[in-house]
Write a protein that holds these residues in place. Structure first.
Motif, PDB file in Angstrom:
ATOM      1  N   SER A   1       0.825  -1.213   0.000  1.00 45.17           N
ATOM      2  CA  SER A   1       0.000   0.000   0.000  1.00 45.17           C
ATOM      3  C   SER A   1       0.857   1.260   0.000  1.00 45.17           C
ATOM      4  O   SER A   1       0.502   2.263  -0.631  1.00 45.17           O
ATOM      5  N   GLU A   2       2.007   1.220   0.678  1.00 48.24           N
ATOM      6  CA  GLU A   2       2.883   2.387   0.713  1.00 48.24           C
ATOM      7  C   GLU A   2       3.532   2.651  -0.642  1.00 48.24           C
ATOM      8  O   GLU A   2       3.966   3.779  -0.924  1.00 48.24           O
ATOM      9  N   ALA A   3       3.596   1.621  -1.475  1.00 48.45           N
ATOM     10  CA  ALA A   3       4.161   1.782  -2.820  1.00 48.45           C
ATOM     11  C   ALA A   3       3.112   2.262  -3.824  1.00 48.45           C
ATOM     12  O   ALA A   3       3.439   2.508  -4.981  1.00 48.45           O
ATOM     13  N   CYS A   4       1.873   2.393  -3.375  1.00 51.60           N
ATOM     14  CA  CYS A   4       0.793   2.872  -4.248  1.00 51.60           C
ATOM     15  C   CYS A   4       0.715   4.390  -4.212  1.00 51.60           C
ATOM     16  O   CYS A   4       0.893   5.007  -3.162  1.00 51.60           O
ATOM     17  N   GLY A   5       0.432   4.972  -5.355  1.00 54.33           N
ATOM     18  CA  GLY A   5       0.222   6.404  -5.391  1.00 54.33           C
ATOM     19  C   GLY A   5      -1.141   6.778  -4.851  1.00 54.33           C
ATOM     20  O   GLY A   5      -1.313   7.792  -4.174  1.00 54.33           O
ATOM     21  N   SER A   6      -2.133   5.928  -5.138  1.00 52.37           N
ATOM     22  CA  SER A   6      -3.504   6.193  -4.687  1.00 52.37           C
ATOM     23  C   SER A   6      -4.261   4.875  -4.607  1.00 52.37           C
ATOM     24  O   SER A   6      -4.927   4.472  -5.559  1.00 52.37           O
ATOM     25  N   LEU A   7      -4.130   4.203  -3.479  1.00 48.56           N
ATOM     26  CA  LEU A   7      -4.800   2.916  -3.288  1.00 48.56           C
ATOM     27  C   LEU A   7      -6.299   3.131  -3.157  1.00 48.56           C
ATOM     28  O   LEU A   7      -6.758   3.834  -2.257  1.00 48.56           O
ATOM     29  N   LYS A   8      -7.069   2.523  -4.052  1.00 47.95           N
ATOM     30  CA  LYS A   8      -8.517   2.697  -4.053  1.00 47.95           C
ATOM     31  C   LYS A   8      -9.287   1.432  -3.681  1.00 47.95           C
ATOM     32  O   LYS A   8     -10.448   1.506  -3.270  1.00 47.95           O
ATOM     33  N   GLY A   9      -8.668   0.264  -3.843  1.00 45.72           N
ATOM     34  CA  GLY A   9      -9.412  -0.956  -3.567  1.00 45.72           C
ATOM     35  C   GLY A   9      -8.520  -2.105  -3.133  1.00 45.72           C
ATOM     36  O   GLY A   9      -7.350  -2.201  -3.526  1.00 45.72           O
ATOM     37  N   ILE A  10      -9.064  -2.958  -2.295  1.00 46.42           N
ATOM     38  CA  ILE A  10      -8.436  -4.225  -1.917  1.00 46.42           C
ATOM     39  C   ILE A  10      -9.442  -5.319  -2.224  1.00 46.42           C
ATOM     40  O   ILE A  10     -10.610  -5.227  -1.832  1.00 46.42           O
ATOM     41  N   THR A  11      -9.006  -6.325  -2.963  1.00 46.63           N
ATOM     42  CA  THR A  11      -9.902  -7.424  -3.320  1.00 46.63           C
ATOM     43  C   THR A  11      -9.432  -8.710  -2.644  1.00 46.63           C
ATOM     44  O   THR A  11      -8.234  -8.991  -2.596  1.00 46.63           O
ATOM     45  N   LEU A  12     -10.384  -9.455  -2.107  1.00 45.26           N
ATOM     46  CA  LEU A  12     -10.101 -10.731  -1.450  1.00 45.26           C
ATOM     47  C   LEU A  12     -10.666 -11.866  -2.298  1.00 45.26           C
ATOM     48  O   LEU A  12     -11.774 -11.759  -2.834  1.00 45.26           O
TER      49      LEU A  12
END
Length: 416
Positions: A116-127
């Motif tokens: 997540s820290e490597a994301c510019g703009s985390l919008k979703g997490i899918t399981l």
């Protein structure tokens, strides 16, 4: 960006098929090289010195399936530092949620933090997981708990295998399913529920389809996310806003695939309106569809053609269509896609039929206290079974109340 977490044996095997499809769809080869500069690979892949790497975390209670993931054809692409396993799995939800799962959940969350820290703009997490086992169900719901605590503003969307209608293969499967559904009702923003038997039924034209074929089928479903993204929406949030109805957030998917554009014939129109192409054992005709989304993939259709198709759907099924209270659609083109498909997603009150069947099976076992010792032995409080039973019955009541309210409104409008 979107991060995917694959949990338990089922989730891991879905992951193998899904990332092969993502590589094909976004033009990334198995060595991480980008072969299509026009793609939106950054949605699912992280660019670095070693090329494009999947934002994919794999977790299980035992090493076997994680070792399997390390030997996938994609082994040069997947980051093994994002693979976490324990050492024990005895098949019940409490092991995954309390004892063995609790030992590894911090490692899973650390892997998620680094991604997540490597994301510019985390919008979703899918399981991706199965609710019927200890890893997919117990560990999966524990991970969902932790994600909701840490990432409150990120949309959490789960694709889950649930128990088949008459499945008796594992005596504790219904406990695991109900406990998982109860817990994730307050943590996940959207839950797509699938059953193996219904999917096998849908792809019976393959002759003797296997679970590998089922996993191929499942990989068509997430396309609705990058399909929506192509429409300049924040895709995960758009999906939640346009499919969840307050606390009613359970979705029945349907997938129609073809290598030619003929999926718009009358066969499709009729199939989608019944149960035969749904990936769960519900029947849309038995309820009110509160919200729905139609995702058209690689069909080279303009908005006018899509609306014409939906109008044709309406004409063929006037009673069925009258039960729809709202729908959205998106249209996605990608020259890398081999298959043309329509992914349809339905938030329908008809899903309460499934919950009622589960509730009856759960209650029958719980009243006899069958197998409860397996769960309490792992430190689980028996009161959680009682609370899960109440939660599932509340979900049923909410769907029924919503259906009654809509039908009363229809009756009032007809009388005016």
């Amino acid at each position: 960006e979107i991060i995917s977490i694959h949990i338990g044996g089922s989730g891991i095997r879905i992951g193998e098929k899904l990332w092969k499809k993502h590589c094909n769809d976004f033009g990334v080869d198995y060595n991480g090289a980008l072969t299509d500069n026009s793609s939106k690979a950054s949605t699912y892949f992280k660019a670095g010195s070693e090329g494009y790497k999947p934002r994919a975390i794999f977790a299980d209670l035992t090493p076997e399936d994680i070792d399997c993931a390390k030997s996938f054809d994609l082994k040069g692409l997947l980051n093994t530092n994002l693979m976490v396993n324990g050492q024990k799995d005895v098949g019940n939800w409490a092991v995954g949620h309390y004892t063995e799962g609790a030992k590894i959940v911090d490692k899973v969350m650390e892997a998620l933090r680094s991604e997540s820290e490597a994301c510019g703009s985390l919008k979703g997490i899918t399981l991706y997981n199965s609710f019927t086992g200890s890893a997919g169900g117990g560990l999966g719901s524990l991970i969902a708990d932790k994600i909701k605590e840490k990432y409150k503003e990120v949309s959490l969307i789960g694709t889950h295998l649930v128990q088949d209608r008459n499945c008796k293969s594992i005596s504790t499967e219904i406990y695991n399913t109900i406990l998982s559904l109860s817990r994730t009702n307050s943590t996940e923003d959207l839950l797509l529920l699938l059953t193996n038997n219904q999917m096998l039924k849908n792809i019976s034209e393959l002759g003797k389809p296997s679970l590998h074929d089922v996993n191929d089928y499942i990989t068509q479903i997430p396309s609705f996310l990058h399909n929506m993204d192509n429409q300049n929406f924040v895709a995960p949030k758009f999906a939640v806003d346009n499919l969840a109805e307050n606390k009613l957030r359970y979705v029945i998917p349907s997938v129609i695939t073809s290598r030619t554009p003929d999926i718009f014939d009358d066969y499709y129109i009729y199939q989608i309106s019944g149960e035969s192409k749904l990936l769960n054992f519900g029947d849309l005709r038995h309820g009110m569809t509160l919200k729905s989304h139609f995702s058209y993939n690689n069909l080279n259709l303009g908005s006018e053609t899509v609306l014409k198709h939906l109008g044709k759907f309406n004409n063929k099924n006037p009673y069925f269509w009258n039960k729809f209270k709202g729908y959205t659609y998106s249209n996605y083109e990608n020259k890398n896609l081999a298959l043309k498909s329509v992914v349809s997603l339905f938030n329908t009150t008809a899903i309460q039929e499934m919950f009622k069947i589960y509730s009856e099976q759960f209650t029958a076992m719980y009243r006899r206290k069958a197998f409860l010792h397996l769960y309490t032995h792992e430190g689980m409080d028996e009161m959680e079974f009682f609370e899960a039973e109440i939660n599932i019955n509340n979900i049923i009541s909410q769907y029924q109340a919503c259906q009654d309210e809509e039908e009363a409104e229809e009756d009032l409008n007809e009388s005016l």
